[in-house]
Design a protein around this motif. Structure first.
Motif, PDB file in Angstrom:
ATOM      1  N   ILE A   1      -4.186 -45.591 -36.278  1.00  0.00           N
ATOM      2  CA  ILE A   1      -4.064 -47.110 -36.676  1.00  0.00           C
ATOM      3  C   ILE A   1      -5.140 -47.224 -37.640  1.00  0.00           C
ATOM      4  O   ILE A   1      -5.159 -48.070 -38.540  1.00  0.00           O
ATOM      5  CB  ILE A   1      -4.253 -47.758 -35.339  1.00  0.00           C
ATOM      6  CG1 ILE A   1      -2.934 -47.712 -34.365  1.00  0.00           C
ATOM      7  CG2 ILE A   1      -4.536 -49.245 -35.709  1.00  0.00           C
ATOM      8  CD1 ILE A   1      -3.161 -48.235 -33.120  1.00  0.00           C
ATOM      9  N   SER A   2      -6.506 -46.700 -37.453  1.00  0.00           N
ATOM     10  CA  SER A   2      -7.498 -46.879 -38.391  1.00  0.00           C
ATOM     11  C   SER A   2      -7.169 -46.500 -39.644  1.00  0.00           C
ATOM     12  O   SER A   2      -7.473 -47.192 -40.655  1.00  0.00           O
ATOM     13  CB  SER A   2      -8.682 -46.268 -37.726  1.00  0.00           C
ATOM     14  OG  SER A   2      -9.761 -46.397 -38.529  1.00  0.00           O
ATOM     15  N   GLU A   3      -6.639 -45.284 -39.791  1.00  0.00           N
ATOM     16  CA  GLU A   3      -6.087 -44.836 -40.986  1.00  0.00           C
ATOM     17  C   GLU A   3      -4.947 -45.716 -41.822  1.00  0.00           C
ATOM     18  O   GLU A   3      -5.044 -45.873 -42.898  1.00  0.00           O
ATOM     19  CB  GLU A   3      -5.369 -43.336 -40.912  1.00  0.00           C
ATOM     20  CG  GLU A   3      -5.420 -42.660 -42.182  1.00  0.00           C
ATOM     21  CD  GLU A   3      -4.678 -41.390 -42.015  1.00  0.00           C
ATOM     22  OE1 GLU A   3      -3.691 -40.737 -42.794  1.00  0.00           O
ATOM     23  OE2 GLU A   3      -4.971 -40.643 -40.954  1.00  0.00           O
ATOM     24  N   LEU A   4      -4.075 -46.230 -40.831  1.00  0.00           N
ATOM     25  CA  LEU A   4      -2.918 -47.048 -41.441  1.00  0.00           C
ATOM     26  C   LEU A   4      -3.650 -48.480 -41.925  1.00  0.00           C
ATOM     27  O   LEU A   4      -3.265 -48.813 -43.109  1.00  0.00           O
ATOM     28  CB  LEU A   4      -2.034 -47.484 -40.436  1.00  0.00           C
ATOM     29  CG  LEU A   4      -1.052 -46.313 -40.001  1.00  0.00           C
ATOM     30  CD1 LEU A   4      -0.180 -46.698 -38.686  1.00  0.00           C
ATOM     31  CD2 LEU A   4      -0.142 -46.254 -41.090  1.00  0.00           C
ATOM     32  N   VAL A   5      -4.524 -48.987 -41.118  1.00  0.00           N
ATOM     33  CA  VAL A   5      -5.015 -50.270 -41.552  1.00  0.00           C
ATOM     34  C   VAL A   5      -6.414 -50.520 -42.705  1.00  0.00           C
ATOM     35  O   VAL A   5      -6.510 -51.211 -43.126  1.00  0.00           O
ATOM     36  CB  VAL A   5      -5.518 -51.090 -40.572  1.00  0.00           C
ATOM     37  CG1 VAL A   5      -4.052 -51.080 -39.598  1.00  0.00           C
ATOM     38  CG2 VAL A   5      -6.747 -50.485 -39.608  1.00  0.00           C
TER      39      VAL A   5
ATOM     40  N   VAL B   1      -3.743 -55.221 -34.105  1.00  0.00           N
ATOM     41  CA  VAL B   1      -4.949 -54.244 -33.959  1.00  0.00           C
ATOM     42  C   VAL B   1      -6.038 -55.211 -33.297  1.00  0.00           C
ATOM     43  O   VAL B   1      -6.889 -54.497 -32.586  1.00  0.00           O
ATOM     44  CB  VAL B   1      -5.635 -54.354 -35.705  1.00  0.00           C
ATOM     45  CG1 VAL B   1      -6.988 -53.647 -35.760  1.00  0.00           C
ATOM     46  CG2 VAL B   1      -4.572 -53.621 -36.306  1.00  0.00           C
ATOM     47  N   SER B   2      -6.060 -56.564 -33.210  1.00  0.00           N
ATOM     48  CA  SER B   2      -6.901 -57.230 -32.379  1.00  0.00           C
ATOM     49  C   SER B   2      -6.585 -56.924 -30.854  1.00  0.00           C
ATOM     50  O   SER B   2      -7.562 -56.590 -29.968  1.00  0.00           O
ATOM     51  CB  SER B   2      -6.690 -58.491 -32.422  1.00  0.00           C
ATOM     52  OG  SER B   2      -7.011 -59.311 -33.762  1.00  0.00           O
TER      53      SER B   2
ATOM     54  N   VAL C   1      -1.298 -47.857 -26.519  1.00  0.00           N
ATOM     55  CA  VAL C   1      -1.838 -47.589 -27.979  1.00  0.00           C
ATOM     56  C   VAL C   1      -0.868 -47.136 -28.893  1.00  0.00           C
ATOM     57  O   VAL C   1      -0.775 -47.221 -30.252  1.00  0.00           O
ATOM     58  CB  VAL C   1      -3.270 -47.056 -27.922  1.00  0.00           C
ATOM     59  CG1 VAL C   1      -3.870 -46.784 -29.431  1.00  0.00           C
ATOM     60  CG2 VAL C   1      -4.364 -47.976 -27.105  1.00  0.00           C
ATOM     61  N   TRP C   2      -0.251 -46.036 -28.242  1.00  0.00           N
ATOM     62  CA  TRP C   2       0.913 -45.611 -29.216  1.00  0.00           C
ATOM     63  C   TRP C   2       2.000 -46.370 -29.498  1.00  0.00           C
ATOM     64  O   TRP C   2       2.372 -46.130 -30.662  1.00  0.00           O
ATOM     65  CB  TRP C   2       1.317 -44.122 -28.421  1.00  0.00           C
ATOM     66  CG  TRP C   2       2.451 -43.266 -29.347  1.00  0.00           C
ATOM     67  CD1 TRP C   2       2.368 -42.763 -30.316  1.00  0.00           C
ATOM     68  CD2 TRP C   2       3.799 -43.691 -29.007  1.00  0.00           C
ATOM     69  NE1 TRP C   2       3.648 -42.185 -30.767  1.00  0.00           N
ATOM     70  CE2 TRP C   2       4.595 -42.884 -30.221  1.00  0.00           C
ATOM     71  CE3 TRP C   2       4.678 -44.188 -28.268  1.00  0.00           C
ATOM     72  CZ2 TRP C   2       5.953 -42.730 -30.079  1.00  0.00           C
ATOM     73  CZ3 TRP C   2       6.197 -44.202 -28.233  1.00  0.00           C
ATOM     74  CH2 TRP C   2       6.602 -43.461 -29.428  1.00  0.00           C
ATOM     75  N   VAL C   3       2.375 -46.998 -28.623  1.00  0.00           N
ATOM     76  CA  VAL C   3       3.658 -48.157 -29.045  1.00  0.00           C
ATOM     77  C   VAL C   3       3.070 -48.884 -30.084  1.00  0.00           C
ATOM     78  O   VAL C   3       3.747 -49.375 -31.013  1.00  0.00           O
ATOM     79  CB  VAL C   3       3.822 -48.804 -27.473  1.00  0.00           C
ATOM     80  CG1 VAL C   3       4.815 -49.961 -27.882  1.00  0.00           C
ATOM     81  CG2 VAL C   3       4.617 -47.841 -26.868  1.00  0.00           C
ATOM     82  N   HIS C   4       1.893 -49.497 -29.743  1.00  0.00           N
ATOM     83  CA  HIS C   4       1.313 -50.636 -31.005  1.00  0.00           C
ATOM     84  C   HIS C   4       1.129 -49.546 -32.423  1.00  0.00           C
ATOM     85  O   HIS C   4       1.235 -50.235 -33.363  1.00  0.00           O
ATOM     86  CB  HIS C   4       0.012 -51.056 -30.451  1.00  0.00           C
ATOM     87  CG  HIS C   4       0.185 -52.043 -29.449  1.00  0.00           C
ATOM     88  ND1 HIS C   4       1.205 -53.169 -29.687  1.00  0.00           N
ATOM     89  CD2 HIS C   4      -0.498 -52.228 -28.296  1.00  0.00           C
ATOM     90  CE1 HIS C   4       1.217 -53.689 -28.541  1.00  0.00           C
ATOM     91  NE2 HIS C   4       0.400 -53.224 -27.659  1.00  0.00           N
TER      92      HIS C   4
ATOM     93  N   LEU D   1       2.633 -50.984 -35.844  1.00  0.00           N
ATOM     94  CA  LEU D   1       2.163 -51.141 -37.130  1.00  0.00           C
ATOM     95  C   LEU D   1       2.907 -50.423 -38.259  1.00  0.00           C
ATOM     96  O   LEU D   1       3.230 -50.738 -39.341  1.00  0.00           O
ATOM     97  CB  LEU D   1       0.941 -50.785 -36.988  1.00  0.00           C
ATOM     98  CG  LEU D   1      -0.100 -51.461 -36.165  1.00  0.00           C
ATOM     99  CD1 LEU D   1      -1.329 -50.934 -35.997  1.00  0.00           C
ATOM    100  CD2 LEU D   1      -0.486 -53.032 -36.835  1.00  0.00           C
ATOM    101  N   ARG D   2       3.521 -49.266 -37.686  1.00  0.00           N
ATOM    102  CA  ARG D   2       4.139 -48.214 -38.812  1.00  0.00           C
ATOM    103  C   ARG D   2       5.453 -49.031 -38.947  1.00  0.00           C
ATOM    104  O   ARG D   2       5.882 -49.004 -40.399  1.00  0.00           O
ATOM    105  CB  ARG D   2       4.379 -47.233 -38.038  1.00  0.00           C
ATOM    106  CG  ARG D   2       3.181 -46.170 -38.054  1.00  0.00           C
ATOM    107  CD  ARG D   2       3.564 -44.720 -37.455  1.00  0.00           C
ATOM    108  NE  ARG D   2       2.471 -44.013 -37.288  1.00  0.00           N
ATOM    109  CZ  ARG D   2       1.595 -43.273 -38.620  1.00  0.00           C
ATOM    110  NH1 ARG D   2       2.480 -43.121 -39.638  1.00  0.00           N
ATOM    111  NH2 ARG D   2       0.649 -42.532 -38.421  1.00  0.00           N
ATOM    112  N   ALA D   3       6.105 -49.629 -38.284  1.00  0.00           N
ATOM    113  CA  ALA D   3       7.272 -50.220 -38.640  1.00  0.00           C
ATOM    114  C   ALA D   3       7.056 -51.397 -39.649  1.00  0.00           C
ATOM    115  O   ALA D   3       7.891 -51.929 -40.674  1.00  0.00           O
ATOM    116  CB  ALA D   3       7.967 -51.064 -37.241  1.00  0.00           C
ATOM    117  N   ALA D   4       5.909 -51.965 -39.307  1.00  0.00           N
ATOM    118  CA  ALA D   4       5.701 -53.489 -39.986  1.00  0.00           C
ATOM    119  C   ALA D   4       5.087 -53.013 -41.701  1.00  0.00           C
ATOM    120  O   ALA D   4       5.331 -53.577 -42.638  1.00  0.00           O
ATOM    121  CB  ALA D   4       4.440 -54.114 -39.592  1.00  0.00           C
TER     122      ALA D   4
END
Length: 274
Positions: free
Chosen positions: A21-25, A48-49, A145-148, A152-155
């Motif tokens: 997630i950190s790498e994505l955002v 992310v929040s 966290v994996w589901v979220h 994020l990957r989908a968005a």
């Protein structure tokens, strides 16, 4: 002091997903933080929040004192109101503020996990004052966290990690809810069975049996002549089970055999988390 071996797989799965997630955002421009995700009502910033807020609570930080606005129409129950506090309090944070807080929270949580000598059966506080074991808390957290991460990957149009450690934790968490879906919510007949056959990056075949008392159990042995068989790919399974899509929206990706009314009832109640 170190983390109990039983808990280490959940810590590893969480770390893999939260670092992804950190790498994505990290490289996102401000406008990207407002993109809608499949998670109802939440943007990239909101997801992310939520992840930050979850880990702050795992750290034992006090919850923010914050009043939610009344126009959040996706918030309809106490559980959602509880989760929305950590989200809404960060809705005006800038991209640098978000990435900095996420990185700092990851550092703090990793330090906590390295020094955590608690037993897996230790009772800890969960959402809305609930109590659960430390093992169950970490298991659910790794799944969430994996589901979220997938939201994020989908968005962001960055698919991946569908077979990561978090995916396998999510499989077990979501499958554990299926007996209740089939036996209680869909009201499958007593002494019947339902088979789910999932293919893709994570593959499995499971049977849910309903006994003479109407209780559902999850088994790995295949059933002969099940009342219903559902066949679908792993990504569709996750999206359905997490309430990201309706059964109608993915009907072309779900193959059903057997009693059509029971199959429809199971799919209607398939979402076990949102």
């Amino acid at each position: 002091m170190s983390l109990h071996p039983t808990l280490q797989p959940y810590a590893d799965a969480w770390n893999h997903s939260v670092e992804a997630i950190s790498e994505l955002v990290q490289p996102l421009v401000e406008a990207d933080w407002n993109r809608r995700t499949p998670c109802p009502g939440w943007s990239v910033r909101d997801v992310v929040s939520h992840v930050i807020g979850l880990d702050c609570e795992m750290l034992g930080d006090p919850r923010p004192i914050h009043t939610l606005p009344r126009d959040l129409f996706h918030v309809t129950n106490d559980q959602q109101r509880y989760m929305e506090i950590q989200v809404d309090v960060r809705r005006h944070h800038t991209a640098p503020e978000m990435t900095s807080e996420l990185e700092y929270t990851i550092i703090r949580r990793n330090r906590q996990l390295r020094n955590d000598a608690r037993e897996p059966g230790r009772t800890v506080r969960g959402p809305l004052g609930s109590e659960l074991t430390l093992e169950e808390s970490m298991r659910r957290h790794a799944c969430d966290v994996w589901v979220h991460e997938q939201d994020l990957r989908a968005a962001l149009g960055r698919p991946g990690n569908l077979d990561s450690p978090g995916a396998h934790v999510a499989r077990d968490v979501l499958l554990a809810e299926l007996p209740r879906v089939v036996a209680e919510k869909a009201e499958a007949p007593r002494s019947s069975a339902m088979v789910i056959d999932v293919h893709g990056p994570v593959e499995f075949l499971r049977t849910i049996r309903v006994d003479i008392q109407g209780r559902g159990t999850l088994e790995t042995a295949p059933a002969l002549g099940p009342a219903v068989t559902l066949g679908l790919d792993w990504e569709t399974y996750v999206r359905l089970a997490c309430g990201r899509v309706t059964p109608e929206a993915v009907s072309d990706r779900v193959k059903t055999e057997g009693d059509p009314d029971l199959a429809a009832a199971i799919l209607r109640h398939f979402a076990v988390t949102r």
